[in-house]
Design a protein around this motif. Sequence first.
Motif, PDB file in Angstrom:
ATOM      1  N   ALA A  92     -70.917 147.531   8.015  1.00  0.00           N
ATOM      2  CA  ALA A  92     -70.969 146.396   7.097  1.00  0.00           C
ATOM      3  C   ALA A  92     -72.343 145.750   7.105  1.00  0.00           C
ATOM      4  CB  ALA A  92     -69.899 145.373   7.475  1.00  0.00           C
ATOM      5  N   ARG A  93     -72.970 145.714   8.266  1.00  0.00           N
ATOM      6  CA  ARG A  93     -74.321 145.153   8.343  1.00  0.00           C
ATOM      7  C   ARG A  93     -75.267 145.905   7.413  1.00  0.00           C
ATOM      8  NH1 ARG A  93     -77.698 142.018  11.658  1.00  0.00           N
ATOM      9  NH2 ARG A  93     -79.596 143.030  12.424  1.00  0.00           N
ATOM     10  N   ASP A  94     -75.092 147.223   7.318  1.00  0.00           N
ATOM     11  CA  ASP A  94     -75.975 148.027   6.480  1.00  0.00           C
ATOM     12  C   ASP A  94     -75.682 147.818   4.997  1.00  0.00           C
ATOM     13  OD1 ASP A  94     -78.128 149.997   6.412  1.00  0.00           O
ATOM     14  OD2 ASP A  94     -76.627 151.350   5.563  1.00  0.00           O
ATOM     15  N   THR A  95     -74.416 147.788   4.603  1.00  0.00           N
ATOM     16  CA  THR A  95     -74.113 147.596   3.183  1.00  0.00           C
ATOM     17  C   THR A  95     -74.478 146.185   2.727  1.00  0.00           C
ATOM     18  OG1 THR A  95     -71.800 147.066   3.750  1.00  0.00           O
ATOM     19  CG2 THR A  95     -72.293 149.341   3.097  1.00  0.00           C
ATOM     20  N   LEU A  96     -74.292 145.199   3.599  1.00  0.00           N
ATOM     21  CA  LEU A  96     -74.645 143.824   3.254  1.00  0.00           C
ATOM     22  C   LEU A  96     -76.150 143.677   3.047  1.00  0.00           C
ATOM     23  CD1 LEU A  96     -72.284 142.121   5.829  1.00  0.00           C
ATOM     24  CD2 LEU A  96     -72.190 141.685   3.362  1.00  0.00           C
ATOM     25  N   ARG A  97     -76.928 144.233   3.978  1.00  0.00           N
ATOM     26  CA  ARG A  97     -78.392 144.069   3.859  1.00  0.00           C
ATOM     27  C   ARG A  97     -78.927 144.881   2.691  1.00  0.00           C
ATOM     28  NH1 ARG A  97     -81.888 148.654   3.915  1.00  0.00           N
ATOM     29  NH2 ARG A  97     -80.635 150.305   4.829  1.00  0.00           N
ATOM     30  N   LEU A  98     -78.285 146.022   2.375  1.00  0.00           N
ATOM     31  CA  LEU A  98     -78.763 146.825   1.248  1.00  0.00           C
ATOM     32  C   LEU A  98     -78.493 146.111  -0.076  1.00  0.00           C
ATOM     33  CD1 LEU A  98     -80.050 149.351   0.114  1.00  0.00           C
ATOM     34  CD2 LEU A  98     -77.837 150.510   0.276  1.00  0.00           C
ATOM     35  N   GLU A  99     -77.322 145.494  -0.234  1.00  0.00           N
ATOM     36  CA  GLU A  99     -77.051 144.726  -1.447  1.00  0.00           C
ATOM     37  C   GLU A  99     -78.089 143.617  -1.638  1.00  0.00           C
ATOM     38  OE1 GLU A  99     -72.202 145.091  -1.981  1.00  0.00           O
ATOM     39  OE2 GLU A  99     -73.085 143.225  -1.227  1.00  0.00           O
TER      40      GLU A  99
END
Length: 367
Positions: free
Chosen positions: A231-238
């Motif tokens: 989730a940390r990765d998808t959040l920062r990518l958005e």
Amino acid sequence: MDLQRTPLHALCRDAGGRMVPFAGWEMPVQFSGLVAEHTAVREAVGMFDISHMGVLRIEGSNPKDVLQSLVPTDLHRIGPGQACYTVLLNDNGGIRDDLIIYDQGETASGEGTLLMVINAACADSDTTWLKQQLEPRGLRVQDEKRDGVLMALQGPKAVGILEQLSGERLHELPRFGHCLLSLQGLSDQVFCARTGYTGEDGVELLLSRNDGRKLWTQLLELDVTPCGLGARDTLRLEAAMHLYGQDMTTSTNPFETGLGWLVHLEMPQDFIGRRALEQVAAEGPSRRLVGLKLQGRAIARHDYPVLHDGETVGIVTSGSWSPTLEEAIALAVVPTHLAKVGSELGVEIRGQVQPATVVKRPFYRRG
């Protein structure tokens, strides 16, 4: 090589964390599920164990004057209680690491104090290099985290929960502001910074080992959602936040990666990589990091080729399905003449070229 474990490792596992290797550490990639965790941060509140990251204390006489030789950002633009995002560079202007520097003001003896949070994968090399650069010039570089806990509390309800535990009016703490807090049930004061890596409001907290475990348990009892690396990765990518080692490396400079705003060439001080960046600023970068939206549900992954008119012209640096937007999104490096918003490109995914369009970054911005 044995993987390191944070002080929250057992608590993460007890909360259902699925553990994976990451940057030399065993870390939770997810708990209840990536989409559920992602949504919790966007709509309510989630917490992350980020104790794998490095935290350094830099002390001495006029530490910003000395540290200025290592970063392109004017450190005198921040004062006590403030912080800035910046990068460490090599002689060619390539990015060694990205980091946040917090100005903690002066000690009772009149020395200046800075905190620096650095990436886990670069922590050992950064620390060694910073000691080599700064200690001969009279500064002390120390491990501030030691065996403690670094935790991120993120989401629209994050600050309210911390106010509940502290009795302080933290909504008045500005973005990148920081302070020391006393939280109920904890022994020591907590370093609290209004920073994060999710595109949401929230804070990052530095605590002792025991206090960190107590706070994690308290937050679980308050129904805060534990979140993992996924989730940390998808959040920062958005939010189009860069991941070191993918979206920026020693082979890319700030102007290419959309971080030219960190480079303050108007200040007179010299810094490592300045001459290389002056040349890039004068000539313009030959390539740029862009945001892409893909048609369909196919996901562009790191290192996938980016094409234009059938020719490979660039490479995907980060890509994922966006749970918030329900679209496939990616960051990619392409030639400058193809970096305009609206440019039509393609991404090769498992032998098939999927249409992609250059779009404005960030993909998501909180209201």
